[in-house]
Design an enzyme around this catalytic site. Structure first.
Site, short mmCIF file in Angstrom:
data_model
loop_
_atom_site.label_atom_id
_atom_site.label_comp_id
_atom_site.label_asym_id
_atom_site.label_seq_id
_atom_site.Cartn_x
_atom_site.Cartn_y
_atom_site.Cartn_z
N ASN A 17 54.72 61.92 55.80
CA ASN A 17 55.49 61.15 55.12
C ASN A 17 54.91 60.95 53.71
O ASN A 17 55.69 60.71 52.91
CB ASN A 17 55.59 59.40 55.86
CG ASN A 17 56.56 59.35 56.58
OD1 ASN A 17 57.93 59.01 56.14
ND2 ASN A 17 56.02 59.05 57.88
N ILE A 95 44.74 48.10 60.32
CA ILE A 95 45.79 46.45 59.74
C ILE A 95 44.69 46.11 58.50
O ILE A 95 44.10 46.17 58.38
CB ILE A 95 45.45 45.44 60.76
CG1 ILE A 95 45.55 45.48 62.42
CG2 ILE A 95 45.24 44.00 60.59
CD1 ILE A 95 46.60 44.81 62.62
N HIS A 110 58.19 51.91 58.80
CA HIS A 110 57.32 51.83 60.63
C HIS A 110 58.53 52.47 61.32
O HIS A 110 60.00 52.30 60.96
CB HIS A 110 57.72 50.32 60.56
CG HIS A 110 57.00 49.87 62.24
ND1 HIS A 110 55.53 50.23 62.73
CD2 HIS A 110 57.47 49.62 62.92
CE1 HIS A 110 55.82 49.61 64.19
NE2 HIS A 110 57.07 49.40 64.26
N GLU A 143 50.31 39.07 55.31
CA GLU A 143 49.13 39.12 56.99
C GLU A 143 49.36 39.24 58.18
O GLU A 143 48.87 39.36 58.90
CB GLU A 143 48.66 37.43 56.12
CG GLU A 143 49.33 37.08 56.18
CD GLU A 143 50.58 36.31 55.45
OE1 GLU A 143 51.25 35.80 55.34
OE2 GLU A 143 50.04 37.62 54.15
C1 GRF Z 1 55.08 57.77 61.33
O1 GRF Z 1 55.93 58.34 62.36
C2 GRF Z 1 54.80 56.45 60.30
O2 GRF Z 1 56.26 55.49 60.76
C3 GRF Z 1 54.24 55.43 61.96
O3 GRF Z 1 53.52 56.70 62.44
C4 GRF Z 1 53.74 58.31 61.65
C5 GRF Z 1 53.25 58.62 60.26
O4 GRF Z 1 52.97 60.03 60.53
N1 GRF Z 1 53.42 54.21 61.16
P1 GRF Z 1 52.96 61.20 58.92
O5 GRF Z 1 51.49 61.26 59.38
O6 GRF Z 1 53.47 60.65 57.77
O7 GRF Z 1 53.25 62.52 59.46
#
Ligand code: GRF
Length: 198
Positions: A17, A95, A110, A143
């Protein structure tokens, strides 16, 4: 023309990402630049993605700090040094505590259609629940875990042959579009800033 926003991206692992956001920034799809990347894991592959893109990258191990507040103060030092406007959690598997939440605007990606399937292994939760549609969500971080105001969501249909891996891959491909789009909405002031703190 308004100035480009400065992003700080927090990661824990692979960094796909992060890569999508860097590409979108450089392709002119978002009016923002990734200015610093911070990982809570020294071995996170995303750190080398940042370095290859000539973006400052730092690993901060929470174990080296007496508590989460001190750990997040160290993160804040970097966010402030690089004058970050928006913090993006991109696979940051920790968190977030009050030290960051109270001082920065933070968004998270997410892999489910929140409020369904919060927390870990969202894709596995979707498969086990037998739903026909899941997807991904970009939301503000508050939070309460995976509960902040939603900015964008996109659906992904499940197939009868899906495994956790196959579903995760299809959702991930959509995440790579959704996260830059959400950042761009924020850049264009199309997201109500006030909702970010609710
Ligand atoms: C993704 O599926 C994101 O939604 C989740 O963790 C994963 C991270 O993937 N929170 P990357 O590290 O971006 O490849």
């Amino acid at each position: 023309m308004s100035r480009r926003l400065r992003l700080g991206v927090l990661i824990s692992g692979r960094g796909s990402n992060l890569s999508a956001v860097i590409d979108a920034s450089r392709d002119g799809k978002v009016d923002a630049d990734v200015c610093v990347v911070i990982s809570n894991k020294a071995e996170a592959k995303g750190l080398s993605i940042a370095t290859s893109a000539s973006i400052p990258a730092v690993a901060i191990d929470p174990k080296n700090y007496p508590d989460i507040a001190q750990y997040e103060k160290e993160i804040s030092t970097y966010l402030d040094q690089y004058k970050v406007d928006l913090v993006v959690l991109a696979g940051y598997m920790k968190i977030v505590g009050p030290t960051l939440i109270e001082n920065y605007t933070i968004i998270n990606i997410h892999p489910s259609l929140l409020p369904a399937f919060k927390g870990l292994e969202a894709q596995k939760q979707a498969l086990e629940a037998g739903v026909s549609v899941s997807g991904c969500t970009v939301h503000f971080v508050n939070e309460t875990l995976d509960s902040g105001p939603i900015i964008l969501q996109r659906e992904v249909s499940l197939m009868s042959t899906d495994t956790v891996d196959s579903l995760s891959q299809r959702i991930l491909a959509v995440e790579h579009e959704l996260l830059p789009e959400a950042i761009q909405l924020f850049c264009q002031n199309k997201v109500d800033f006030l909702t970010s703190k609710k």
